[in-house]
Scaffold this active site. Structure first.
Site, PDB file in Angstrom:
ATOM      1  N   HIS A   2       5.075  -4.016 -11.595  1.00  0.00           N
ATOM      2  CA  HIS A   2       3.669  -3.834 -11.983  1.00  0.00           C
ATOM      3  C   HIS A   2       2.713  -4.819 -11.306  1.00  0.00           C
ATOM      4  O   HIS A   2       1.799  -5.355 -11.939  1.00  0.00           O
ATOM      5  CB  HIS A   2       3.522  -3.924 -13.494  1.00  0.00           C
ATOM      6  CG  HIS A   2       4.137  -2.784 -14.247  1.00  0.00           C
ATOM      7  ND1 HIS A   2       4.250  -1.520 -13.711  1.00  0.00           N
ATOM      8  CD2 HIS A   2       4.664  -2.724 -15.506  1.00  0.00           C
ATOM      9  CE1 HIS A   2       4.816  -0.721 -14.606  1.00  0.00           C
ATOM     10  NE2 HIS A   2       5.088  -1.418 -15.695  1.00  0.00           N
ATOM     11  N   HIS A  21      -1.248   1.775 -18.374  1.00  0.00           N
ATOM     12  CA  HIS A  21      -0.016   1.533 -19.122  1.00  0.00           C
ATOM     13  C   HIS A  21      -0.268   1.565 -20.633  1.00  0.00           C
ATOM     14  O   HIS A  21       0.248   0.715 -21.375  1.00  0.00           O
ATOM     15  CB  HIS A  21       0.574   0.186 -18.712  1.00  0.00           C
ATOM     16  CG  HIS A  21       2.051   0.070 -18.909  1.00  0.00           C
ATOM     17  ND1 HIS A  21       2.658   0.286 -20.129  1.00  0.00           N
ATOM     18  CD2 HIS A  21       3.052  -0.255 -18.051  1.00  0.00           C
ATOM     19  CE1 HIS A  21       3.960   0.096 -20.009  1.00  0.00           C
ATOM     20  NE2 HIS A  21       4.228  -0.235 -18.752  1.00  0.00           N
ATOM     21  N   GLU A  29       2.875   7.121 -17.621  1.00  0.00           N
ATOM     22  CA  GLU A  29       2.205   6.420 -16.529  1.00  0.00           C
ATOM     23  C   GLU A  29       2.261   7.277 -15.266  1.00  0.00           C
ATOM     24  O   GLU A  29       3.292   7.339 -14.588  1.00  0.00           O
ATOM     25  CB  GLU A  29       2.892   5.078 -16.293  1.00  0.00           C
ATOM     26  CG  GLU A  29       3.016   4.211 -17.527  1.00  0.00           C
ATOM     27  CD  GLU A  29       4.144   3.204 -17.429  1.00  0.00           C
ATOM     28  OE1 GLU A  29       4.121   2.390 -16.479  1.00  0.00           O
ATOM     29  OE2 GLU A  29       5.052   3.248 -18.280  1.00  0.00           O
TER      30      GLU A  29
END
Length: 357
Positions: free
Chosen positions: A113, A183, A320
């Site tokens: 991420h 997210h 996502e």
């Protein structure tokens, strides 16, 4: 007015230069009493309030009451804007145009991420036009190990029809992978209702394949069919009937390959329904994949306090929209490299529906 957008303060934090910065919060409300909030720190969606079939309003987005929760190391990206690259990159290694790069590793030996300080941990500039919020962030060359300066802009808009539109754009000065997403963790029964209600959700995903992963969640390169497996969610399934059947894992944390036509157009991605409340969420996107995650790695005990009680394992789900994980290291996966002169463009729509029956 069918939709309103107001600004207030969500708190203050100290930036990298030691200066106090105000974190702005933006709140949309429409004629159906749907209300959504976004803050300028990390581009977090901090609240999504939706009436149920009886008109009772619940916040369905898991998160925290104040900025301190989002600054805490215990924060698990609850509602964050993720970048430069969502999901995992194996060993934090990649090669772009023949040049090898080492990225920050923050998920065991892997990059996750965007790294140690991804887009979820920066203050975004904000601008409002009408009822559309624009957040922008400039990432420097070699920030978290990535080549090139990146200018990313994300717009958010709530419609009178209960669609929440997120539009991501980015440009770069050097070839670099870009894969932005949101997210958010959802529980359509209400964010504090936990796993007992999550298991009652009915889930369907428009995907005929998944990206097979190893024990660390890294793609192997294989794209097996979901047919005759627990991953076949093309026909709606009650989550509690399938979540414990995922092989080698405590739930879903997999990229599903969306069955779609042109990448330029939004395709149906997913539909999740909670019959007790009548709340339904549909997802549409122009991206080739979606990570379906069922909060497998949240604490099982009373260790993480959220805005409406403790946040626990299997307390929410994430959808996502994205390029496939570790795409930069798999030539057969959809391209994730953005080049100078090109524009990254990713659209996602979260549609909220209340079924009376």
């Amino acid at each position: 007015m069918n939709v309103s957008l107001v600004e207030d303060e969500f708190g203050h934090i100290e930036d990298d230069k030691g200066q106090q910065k105000t974190i702005k919060r933006y709140t949309w409300t429409n004629i159906n009493k749907v209300s959504i909030q976004v803050i300028t720190y990390g581009g977090y969606i901090t609240s999504i309030k939706i009436p149920d079939k009886n008109g009772v309003i619940e916040d369905i987005a898991i998160g925290f009451k104040n900025i301190d929760g989002y600054l805490s190391p215990a924060n698990r990206f609850f509602g964050a804007t993720i970048g430069r690259v969502a999901n995992r990159i194996k060993d934090g290694k990649m090669t772009v145009e023949g040049v090898a790069y080492s990225l920050a590793t923050n998920n065991g030996p892997n990059h996750l991420h965007g790294g140690i300080k991804g887009f979820d941990k920066v203050i975004w500039e904000s601008y409002v036009k009408g009822t559309t919020l624009y957040l922008s962030y400039h990432a420097d060359d070699m920030e978290e190990g990535y080549p090139g300066d990146i200018l990313a802009t994300v717009s958010f808009q709530l419609t009178a029809e209960n669609d929440f539109l997120i539009d991501y754009k980015a440009t770069t000065t050097k070839p670099c992978p870009v894969n932005l997403t949101n997210h958010s963790y959802f529980n359509l029964a209400g964010n504090g209702k936990g796993s007992a209600e999550l298991y009652k959700h009915i889930v369907s995903l428009n995907a005929d394949k998944i990206t097979e992963v190893d024990s660390q969640g890294i793609p192997t390169g294989n794209l097996p069919s979901v047919a005759n497996t627990v991953f076949d969610l093309r026909v709606p399934k009650v989550l509690g009937d399938v979540i414990h059947k995922v092989p080698g894992a405590p739930g879903f944390d997999h990229n599903f390959c969306i069955t779609r036509g042109s990448e330029q157009c939004n395709a149906f991605v997913a539909r999740v329904a909670h019959t007790g409340s009548g709340r339904v969420m549909e997802v549409y996107s122009n991206q080739p994949g979606v990570q379906f995650y069922t909060s497998n790695f949240l604490p099982e005990g009373d260790d993480l306090m959220g805005k409406d009680g403790f946040i626990k394992k299997h307390g929410g789900f994430c959808l996502e929209t994205q390029k496939y994980p570790d795409s930069i290291n798999h030539k057969s996966f959809p391209n994730s490299i953005l080049y100078p002169g090109e524009q990254y463009h990713h659209t996602t729509t979260f549609r909220f529906i209340v079924e009376k029956q």
